[in-house]
Motif scaffolding. Structure first.
Motif, PDB file in Angstrom:
ATOM      1  N   TRP A 199      15.169   2.199 -18.786  1.00  0.00           N
ATOM      2  CA  TRP A 199      13.992   2.916 -19.301  1.00  0.00           C
ATOM      3  C   TRP A 199      12.733   2.064 -19.123  1.00  0.00           C
ATOM      4  O   TRP A 199      11.672   2.568 -18.746  1.00  0.00           O
ATOM      5  CB  TRP A 199      14.180   3.250 -20.786  1.00  0.00           C
ATOM      6  CG  TRP A 199      15.085   4.398 -21.065  1.00  0.00           C
ATOM      7  CD1 TRP A 199      16.326   4.347 -21.627  1.00  0.00           C
ATOM      8  CD2 TRP A 199      14.835   5.787 -20.819  1.00  0.00           C
ATOM      9  NE1 TRP A 199      16.866   5.607 -21.738  1.00  0.00           N
ATOM     10  CE2 TRP A 199      15.973   6.517 -21.255  1.00  0.00           C
ATOM     11  CE3 TRP A 199      13.769   6.485 -20.268  1.00  0.00           C
ATOM     12  CZ2 TRP A 199      16.056   7.908 -21.145  1.00  0.00           C
ATOM     13  CZ3 TRP A 199      13.846   7.873 -20.161  1.00  0.00           C
ATOM     14  CH2 TRP A 199      14.983   8.557 -20.608  1.00  0.00           C
ATOM     15  N   MET A 227      10.743   2.186 -16.040  1.00  0.00           N
ATOM     16  CA  MET A 227       9.865   3.343 -15.832  1.00  0.00           C
ATOM     17  C   MET A 227       8.609   3.254 -16.694  1.00  0.00           C
ATOM     18  O   MET A 227       7.847   4.216 -16.783  1.00  0.00           O
ATOM     19  CB  MET A 227      10.638   4.640 -16.134  1.00  0.00           C
ATOM     20  CG  MET A 227      11.772   4.917 -15.149  1.00  0.00           C
ATOM     21  SD  MET A 227      12.502   6.561 -15.352  1.00  0.00           S
ATOM     22  CE  MET A 227      13.475   6.287 -16.833  1.00  0.00           C
ATOM     23  N   ASN A 228       8.406   2.098 -17.339  1.00  0.00           N
ATOM     24  CA  ASN A 228       7.254   1.910 -18.223  1.00  0.00           C
ATOM     25  C   ASN A 228       6.437   0.712 -17.736  1.00  0.00           C
ATOM     26  O   ASN A 228       6.794  -0.444 -18.003  1.00  0.00           O
ATOM     27  CB  ASN A 228       7.738   1.655 -19.659  1.00  0.00           C
ATOM     28  CG  ASN A 228       6.592   1.403 -20.628  1.00  0.00           C
ATOM     29  OD1 ASN A 228       5.419   1.596 -20.278  1.00  0.00           O
ATOM     30  ND2 ASN A 228       6.926   0.972 -21.832  1.00  0.00           N
ATOM     31  N   TYR A 261       9.321  -4.561 -17.039  1.00  0.00           N
ATOM     32  CA  TYR A 261       9.113  -3.550 -16.004  1.00  0.00           C
ATOM     33  C   TYR A 261       9.428  -4.159 -14.625  1.00  0.00           C
ATOM     34  O   TYR A 261       8.996  -5.269 -14.299  1.00  0.00           O
ATOM     35  CB  TYR A 261       7.669  -3.073 -16.036  1.00  0.00           C
ATOM     36  CG  TYR A 261       7.301  -2.090 -14.953  1.00  0.00           C
ATOM     37  CD1 TYR A 261       7.812  -0.807 -14.952  1.00  0.00           C
ATOM     38  CD2 TYR A 261       6.421  -2.469 -13.928  1.00  0.00           C
ATOM     39  CE1 TYR A 261       7.463   0.096 -13.972  1.00  0.00           C
ATOM     40  CE2 TYR A 261       6.063  -1.568 -12.939  1.00  0.00           C
ATOM     41  CZ  TYR A 261       6.588  -0.284 -12.968  1.00  0.00           C
ATOM     42  OH  TYR A 261       6.235   0.611 -11.986  1.00  0.00           O
ATOM     43  N   PRO A 295      18.788   6.625 -18.851  1.00  0.00           N
ATOM     44  CA  PRO A 295      18.063   7.742 -18.236  1.00  0.00           C
ATOM     45  C   PRO A 295      19.035   8.715 -17.584  1.00  0.00           C
ATOM     46  O   PRO A 295      19.946   8.312 -16.853  1.00  0.00           O
ATOM     47  CB  PRO A 295      17.189   7.028 -17.187  1.00  0.00           C
ATOM     48  CG  PRO A 295      16.976   5.656 -17.742  1.00  0.00           C
ATOM     49  CD  PRO A 295      18.262   5.303 -18.436  1.00  0.00           C
ATOM     50  N   PRO A 312      17.970  10.679 -24.967  1.00  0.00           N
ATOM     51  CA  PRO A 312      16.911   9.773 -24.526  1.00  0.00           C
ATOM     52  C   PRO A 312      16.593   8.770 -25.644  1.00  0.00           C
ATOM     53  O   PRO A 312      16.000   9.120 -26.657  1.00  0.00           O
ATOM     54  CB  PRO A 312      15.728  10.707 -24.265  1.00  0.00           C
ATOM     55  CG  PRO A 312      16.322  12.068 -24.123  1.00  0.00           C
ATOM     56  CD  PRO A 312      17.510  12.082 -25.038  1.00  0.00           C
ATOM     57  N   THR A 335      12.963   5.025 -25.068  1.00  0.00           N
ATOM     58  CA  THR A 335      12.539   5.400 -23.725  1.00  0.00           C
ATOM     59  C   THR A 335      11.431   4.522 -23.144  1.00  0.00           C
ATOM     60  O   THR A 335      11.152   4.608 -21.951  1.00  0.00           O
ATOM     61  CB  THR A 335      12.079   6.865 -23.724  1.00  0.00           C
ATOM     62  OG1 THR A 335      11.149   7.070 -24.811  1.00  0.00           O
ATOM     63  CG2 THR A 335      13.262   7.798 -23.906  1.00  0.00           C
ATOM     64  N   GLU A 358       5.813   4.780 -28.863  1.00  0.00           N
ATOM     65  CA  GLU A 358       6.485   5.483 -27.768  1.00  0.00           C
ATOM     66  C   GLU A 358       6.785   6.933 -28.153  1.00  0.00           C
ATOM     67  O   GLU A 358       6.644   7.853 -27.333  1.00  0.00           O
ATOM     68  CB  GLU A 358       7.781   4.759 -27.394  1.00  0.00           C
ATOM     69  CG  GLU A 358       8.656   5.467 -26.374  1.00  0.00           C
ATOM     70  CD  GLU A 358       8.043   5.578 -24.976  1.00  0.00           C
ATOM     71  OE1 GLU A 358       7.022   4.909 -24.729  1.00  0.00           O
ATOM     72  OE2 GLU A 358       8.576   6.342 -24.157  1.00  0.00           O
ATOM     73  N   GLN A 370       5.523  10.265 -26.156  1.00  0.00           N
ATOM     74  CA  GLN A 370       6.462  11.289 -25.688  1.00  0.00           C
ATOM     75  C   GLN A 370       6.075  12.661 -26.217  1.00  0.00           C
ATOM     76  O   GLN A 370       6.115  13.663 -25.483  1.00  0.00           O
ATOM     77  CB  GLN A 370       7.889  10.924 -26.126  1.00  0.00           C
ATOM     78  CG  GLN A 370       8.508   9.755 -25.369  1.00  0.00           C
ATOM     79  CD  GLN A 370       8.980  10.144 -23.971  1.00  0.00           C
ATOM     80  OE1 GLN A 370       9.024  11.315 -23.611  1.00  0.00           O
ATOM     81  NE2 GLN A 370       9.324   9.144 -23.168  1.00  0.00           N
ATOM     82  N   GLU A 406       6.407   8.553 -15.943  1.00  0.00           N
ATOM     83  CA  GLU A 406       7.676   8.738 -15.237  1.00  0.00           C
ATOM     84  C   GLU A 406       8.835   8.942 -16.192  1.00  0.00           C
ATOM     85  O   GLU A 406       9.819   9.609 -15.877  1.00  0.00           O
ATOM     86  CB  GLU A 406       7.949   7.519 -14.349  1.00  0.00           C
ATOM     87  CG  GLU A 406       9.222   7.618 -13.523  1.00  0.00           C
ATOM     88  CD  GLU A 406       9.519   6.346 -12.749  1.00  0.00           C
ATOM     89  OE1 GLU A 406      10.570   6.283 -12.085  1.00  0.00           O
ATOM     90  OE2 GLU A 406       8.699   5.405 -12.814  1.00  0.00           O
ATOM     91  N   ARG A 407       8.754   8.340 -17.364  1.00  0.00           N
ATOM     92  CA  ARG A 407       9.869   8.402 -18.322  1.00  0.00           C
ATOM     93  C   ARG A 407       9.747   9.577 -19.298  1.00  0.00           C
ATOM     94  O   ARG A 407      10.543   9.673 -20.240  1.00  0.00           O
ATOM     95  CB  ARG A 407       9.935   7.101 -19.112  1.00  0.00           C
ATOM     96  CG  ARG A 407       8.720   6.845 -19.994  1.00  0.00           C
ATOM     97  CD  ARG A 407       8.733   5.458 -20.572  1.00  0.00           C
ATOM     98  NE  ARG A 407       7.675   5.244 -21.561  1.00  0.00           N
ATOM     99  CZ  ARG A 407       6.405   5.004 -21.271  1.00  0.00           C
ATOM    100  NH1 ARG A 407       6.019   4.946 -20.013  1.00  0.00           N
ATOM    101  NH2 ARG A 407       5.507   4.812 -22.230  1.00  0.00           N
ATOM    102  N   GLN A 408       8.785  10.463 -19.086  1.00  0.00           N
ATOM    103  CA  GLN A 408       8.556  11.575 -20.007  1.00  0.00           C
ATOM    104  C   GLN A 408       9.799  12.453 -20.149  1.00  0.00           C
ATOM    105  O   GLN A 408      10.400  12.871 -19.162  1.00  0.00           O
ATOM    106  CB  GLN A 408       7.388  12.438 -19.522  1.00  0.00           C
ATOM    107  CG  GLN A 408       7.096  13.655 -20.394  1.00  0.00           C
ATOM    108  CD  GLN A 408       6.622  13.251 -21.789  1.00  0.00           C
ATOM    109  OE1 GLN A 408       5.734  12.420 -21.929  1.00  0.00           O
ATOM    110  NE2 GLN A 408       7.215  13.856 -22.823  1.00  0.00           N
TER     111      GLN A 408
END
Length: 397
Positions: A181, A184-185, A191, A325, A330, A333, A351, A355, A362-364
């Motif tokens: 996860w 994607m952040n 990251y 993911p 989830p 995230t 976070e 959301q 990307e992680r939505q």
């Protein structure tokens, strides 16, 4: 009372990339400024301020004079500190709700900041390890090899392994999923640095059974959020995120020497109250989950205690990929404390807000309308072993 207005998060501000050595006060002030602007408000609108401190449960941090309100010139009618270990966002929301509900404030800004990474680097230069600045005066355990929080939490993980056959690789599955996860952040500290179970197993053993990759990040940073009543929230710049339910539990309600709480957290009373207030029938009603993750096993305990899986089955459950993911739940995230940053429960709280606003990139999580965020703090048999559990349900409906 049925005539009470709902309370909403209307502004969010985060500081992730402050230069090393930036003070907590400056990071807090910047996060607050960003949150106020995010809400479409001005400094003159803010009439309440809460300083979120991880004092209890984490040792004493000697920076209580770091008042961000002076930097910004906030015309706050009240200002004081709130927090107990990593449980700060949940407690602050409850406190601010009281002021807003009684008409004692219109907009309350809540801010938490830490400079643990900077201070840990200074400690390292002095030839020591860890965060010496959080040690209470007169604390004697370190000289005997006690590593505080990681030592104190590790025996609960060991107990779970002994009782249910949970393996180190299964704890590693939690760390691997959260790292995925985090990848994607872009704001996560880890990251672009994916890990595997083999990486987890090869990382240094810090306090059995915890490897380095079972442990949360030492971080610098700040998070601020603005709370107000539903009628005012409608006029703010961002989509309101409503506090739909809150509950609190204290594991000390069951005496530790009765050996009931070695593999559980104080989830039951917190969940019952929060879910009832929010009108949720169970965890299947949640779209996204942000569990406090100081160490991997604390995630495992909560997954079982909230009912995502049966007690003792958490290891197999996470090993099956449910929290990664593409999985069924989830979870954390943004990367959580393990792979994003350790700003207490502010990491998961912020976070969850992103959301629910649909701003997580990307992680939505698609169609995200209901989120659970939890906190963990206090002290059980030691200052580093947490007892309080906070459960907050956020939603956009």
């Amino acid at each position: 009372m049925t005539d009470r207005q709902r309370i909403a998060v209307v502004g969010l501000g985060t500081v992730h990339d402050a230069p090393p050595g930036t003070s907590q006060r400056m990071m807090a002030a910047e996060a607050a400024r960003l949150a106020i602007a995010d809400a479409g408000l001005s400094i003159s609108d803010i009439d309440g301020a809460l300083d979120l401190r991880r004092s209890g449960g984490g040792g004493d941090r000697s920076t209580y004079s770091d008042v961000f309100t002076r930097v910004l010139g906030l015309p706050a009618q009240f200002y004081f500190t709130v927090g107990r270990g990593g449980a700060v966002a949940g407690l602050a929301t409850a406190v601010a709700t009281g002021f807003l509900d009684r008409g004692l404030a219109n907009y309350v800004v809540c801010v938490g900041a830490v400079d643990d990474y900077t201070k840990a680097q200074l400690t390292k230069k002095q030839g020591q390890r860890g965060m010496a600045h959080v040690e209470k005066e007169g604390y004697w355990g370190k000289a005997l090899g006690d590593l505080r929080a990681v030592s104190h939490h590790s025996w609960m993980a060991s107990r779970h392994m002994a009782e249910y056959g949970t393996t180190s690789e299964q704890l590693g599955a939690i760390a691997v999923a959260q790292r995925a996860w985090a990848c994607m952040n872009p704001e996560a500290r880890m990251y672009g640095r994916p890990i595997t179970i083999a990486d987890h197993q090869a990382s240094p053993l810090v306090a059995e059974p915890y490897h380095l990759l079972d442990i949360s990040q030492i971080s610098d940073g700040a998070v601020a959020f603005v709370l107000t009543t539903e009628d005012r929230a409608r006029d703010c710049a961002q989509k309101p995120v409503y506090v739909q339910g809150q509950g609190f539990g204290e594991v000390a309600a069951d005496l530790w020497w009765e050996k009931k709480n070695y593999t559980t957290m104080a989830v039951a009373p917190a969940k019952q109250k929060a879910f009832a207030q929010a009108g949720l029938s169970g965890v299947e009603d949640l779209d996204v989950v942000q569990l406090y993750d100081c160490f991997t096993a604390e995630v495992l305990f909560q997954l079982e205690d909230y009912g995502f899986c049966e007690k003792g089955e958490g290891g197999k459950w996470v090993e099956a990929g449910h929290t990664a993911p593409g999985g069924t739940v989830p979870l954390n995230t943004g990367g959580g404390l393990l792979s994003n940053k350790h700003l207490g429960d502010l990491t998961g709280f912020s976070e969850a807000v992103l959301q629910l606003r649909g701003q997580a990139g990307e992680r939505q999580v698609p169609d995200c309308e209901v989120a659970l965020t939890t906190g963990h703090g206090g002290e059980l048999v030691s200052p580093g072993l947490c007892s309080i559990h906070t459960s907050t349900i956020l939603g956009v409906a």
